[in-house]
Design an enzyme around this catalytic site. Structure first.
Site, PDB file in Angstrom:
ATOM      1  N   ARG A  85      15.855  -6.590   2.586  1.00 43.49           N
ATOM      2  CA  ARG A  85      15.968  -7.151   3.928  1.00 43.49           C
ATOM      3  C   ARG A  85      15.288  -6.166   4.871  1.00 43.49           C
ATOM      4  NH1 ARG A  85      21.138  -7.660   1.563  1.00 43.49           N
ATOM      5  NH2 ARG A  85      21.826  -9.831   1.302  1.00 43.49           N
ATOM      6  N   LYS A  95      24.116  -5.366   3.457  1.00 42.68           N
ATOM      7  CA  LYS A  95      24.956  -6.440   3.990  1.00 42.68           C
ATOM      8  C   LYS A  95      26.319  -6.408   3.307  1.00 42.68           C
ATOM      9  CE  LYS A  95      24.721 -11.353   5.107  1.00 42.68           C
ATOM     10  NZ  LYS A  95      23.921 -12.601   4.977  1.00 42.68           N
ATOM     11  N   HIS A 122      11.159 -11.801   6.123  1.00 42.73           N
ATOM     12  CA  HIS A 122      12.186 -12.144   5.136  1.00 42.73           C
ATOM     13  C   HIS A 122      11.632 -13.031   4.020  1.00 42.73           C
ATOM     14  CE1 HIS A 122      16.420 -11.892   4.086  1.00 42.73           C
ATOM     15  NE2 HIS A 122      16.414 -13.172   3.781  1.00 42.73           N
ATOM     16  N   ARG A 172      11.064 -11.237   0.815  1.00 42.09           N
ATOM     17  CA  ARG A 172      12.246 -11.096  -0.049  1.00 42.09           C
ATOM     18  C   ARG A 172      12.462 -12.366  -0.874  1.00 42.09           C
ATOM     19  NH1 ARG A 172      17.652  -8.786  -0.618  1.00 42.09           N
ATOM     20  NH2 ARG A 172      19.249 -10.398  -0.414  1.00 42.09           N
ATOM     21  N   HIS A 207      23.436 -10.159  -3.969  1.00 42.51           N
ATOM     22  CA  HIS A 207      24.231 -11.352  -3.678  1.00 42.51           C
ATOM     23  C   HIS A 207      25.598 -11.257  -4.335  1.00 42.51           C
ATOM     24  CE1 HIS A 207      20.368 -13.950  -2.992  1.00 42.51           C
ATOM     25  NE2 HIS A 207      20.708 -13.240  -1.933  1.00 42.51           N
ATOM     26  N   TYR A 236      16.857 -20.197  -5.617  1.00 47.82           N
ATOM     27  CA  TYR A 236      15.465 -19.922  -5.969  1.00 47.82           C
ATOM     28  C   TYR A 236      14.995 -20.765  -7.157  1.00 47.82           C
ATOM     29  CZ  TYR A 236      16.092 -16.139  -2.701  1.00 47.82           C
ATOM     30  OH  TYR A 236      16.357 -15.429  -1.560  1.00 47.82           O
TER      31      TYR A 236
END
Length: 297
Positions: free
Chosen positions: A153, A178, A242, A245, A268, A277
């Site tokens: 990120r 995050k 972004h 990524r 994640h 994805y």
């Protein structure tokens, strides 16, 4: 119930509304104590202040769940805010209610908006290569390679320190990402060679990417670099930093990397987040035969 046009200024002075000023102060203090990220703290404080501005001059102890629900209805019907904005506002107010006032969650079960299920934009391998190739400044080139090559990120990139590059084990430490989590992502030989060439020129001391004053390189500067390079490379698809990524994850999936590994590299919590994805992977589409081709000739 309409927002007072001078409420924003009134909120800044404890003399005019002590309970509002105290609420803002307690909110900020609790966010700091719970070690929320700078971005989340800034967002929550902004959203909470907007809500207080709307409620002014009603005493806070008179604010009910109905008022909160009506406020968010107004955001949607009159201000046409996005589902993301509405959710952030709800999260900020819930934080104040549950973490600052320590009231039970069950009393504030807000109806959240449905998020639009949009697929991420993904650049092709050639488009990524073109964007990086036209970026001549070695620092700018290294930053774009770092974000794409490590699946970072933009905030993670600017927060990298020199010590986070572990060349012995060919990995990069991503600290306080995050959710205040640390994770490890890959350091490719190509990326390591780029970093060494960059280090010879710039010799960063603390932050891997430093501005002119020795502080962290800004996210806005990275966005400007990306937009200039994208335009110069004549890549017309709508894309942001972004997107690099998203492209990292999709290209790994196309190359046959296990989805579980990609999840770990991206940081994640849930595999469902990473599974998006699979919907943009070209390899998966190529390997599927259309029933049209199965019809008898």
């Amino acid at each position: 119930m309409k927002p007072n046009t001078i409420a924003t200024q009134l909120l800044k002075t404890e003399e005019t509304k002590p309970d509002y000023a105290l609420a803002m102060s307690l909110m900020h203090q609790k966010l700091l104590l719970k070690n929320y990220s700078k971005n989340t703290t800034k967002t929550y404080m902004h959203m909470f202040k907007q809500f207080l501005t709307y409620m002014y001059p009603m005493p806070l102890h008179q604010v009910s769940t109905a008022h909160i629900m009506y406020y968010h209805k107004e955001l949607v019907t009159k201000q046409n805010v996005s589902a993301s904005y509405q959710n952030q506002s709800i999260n900020a107010i819930k934080f104040y209610i549950e973490k600052v006032l320590n009231l039970p969650k069950v009393q504030y079960d807000f109806c959240r908006p449905r998020k639009a299920k949009k697929l991420p934009k993904v650049l092709s391998l050639q488009e990524v290569a073109d964007i990086i190739t036209v970026t001549n400044n070695i620092k700018h080139k290294t930053i774009l390679k770092m974000i794409y090559g490590c699946g970072l990120r933009i905030s993670e990139c600017v927060n990298l320190k020199v010590e986070d590059i572990d060349s012995n084990n060919m990995r990069v430490w991503v600290r306080n990402a995050k959710g205040n989590k640390d994770r490890i992502t890959l350091l490719s030989p190509t990326m390591l060679a780029q970093l060494r060439a960059y280090y010879i020129v710039y010799k960063p001391k603390k932050w891997l990417f430093e501005g002119a004053d020795g502080k962290q390189y800004s996210a806005s500067s990275i966005r400007q670099v990306f937009n200039r390079s994208k335009k110069k490379a004549r890549v017309h698809m709508p894309a942001t930093v972004h997107t690099l990524r998203h492209s990292f994850a999709t290209h790994l999936l196309d190359a046959g990397t296990n989805l579980r590994y990609i999840q770990k590299l991206l940081g994640h919590n849930s595999s469902k987040t990473t599974e998006i994805y699979t919907h943009v992977s070209t390899t998966n589409l190529i390997n599927i035969t259309s029933p049209l081709d199965m019809l008898p000739k």
